[in-house]
Design a protein around this motif. Structure first.
Motif, PDB file in Angstrom:
ATOM      1  N   GLU A  19     -24.375 -87.496  57.095  1.00  0.00           N
ATOM      2  CA  GLU A  19     -22.926 -87.266  57.061  1.00  0.00           C
ATOM      3  C   GLU A  19     -22.385 -87.120  58.486  1.00  0.00           C
ATOM      4  O   GLU A  19     -21.353 -87.689  58.835  1.00  0.00           O
ATOM      5  N   GLU A  20     -23.080 -86.370  59.303  1.00  0.00           N
ATOM      6  CA  GLU A  20     -22.656 -86.145  60.687  1.00  0.00           C
ATOM      7  C   GLU A  20     -22.591 -87.468  61.461  1.00  0.00           C
ATOM      8  O   GLU A  20     -21.626 -87.723  62.197  1.00  0.00           O
ATOM      9  N   GLU A  21     -23.580 -88.317  61.293  1.00  0.00           N
ATOM     10  CA  GLU A  21     -23.588 -89.621  61.963  1.00  0.00           C
ATOM     11  C   GLU A  21     -22.461 -90.513  61.466  1.00  0.00           C
ATOM     12  O   GLU A  21     -21.831 -91.227  62.251  1.00  0.00           O
TER      13      GLU A  21
END
Length: 115
Positions: A19-21
């Motif tokens: 999700e962060e990427e």
């Protein structure tokens, strides 16, 4: 037997990312972008096609199908739109479906008591 129709959803270019990427690469609205992800209705359609074919080929038999959570959840949403508006399928859970007279019922959903 293996069958490509019961493979996990194709996540396009987000496959293998966190999700962060995704947020860093495509922004917070990455879910609204066309990133090559397979359409949910197409996943459900291939699931139902597979199930119907297996039922015809193995009439009056029990059939075990092993697949991935998103695939199973989307197929259930298609078969039972009122009962499963959103689904979460736990790893190694069991769900039991019955097809009688071309009608589906779900006797057990997402059971993990065996763990």
């Amino acid at each position: 037997m293996t069958d490509e129709r019961i493979r996990e959803i194709d996540c396009g270019i987000i496959e293998g990312t966190t999700e962060e990427e995704r947020v860093a690469r495509w922004g917070a609205d990455w879910r609204e972008q066309d990133l090559g992800m397979e359409e949910f209705r197409m996943v459900a359609r291939r699931g139902l096609t597979f199930l119907e074919e297996q039922i015809a080929a193995h009439a009056d038999k029990r059939i075990l199908v092993v697949s991935h959570g998103a695939f199973i959840g989307l197929s259930l949403q298609h078969l039972f739109p009122e009962q499963f508006k959103k689904t979460h399928i736990d790893n190694t859970s069991l769900t039991i479906l019955t097809n009688r007279n071309n009608g589906w019922s779900c006797a057990l959903y997402n059971c993990t008591k065996h763990l």
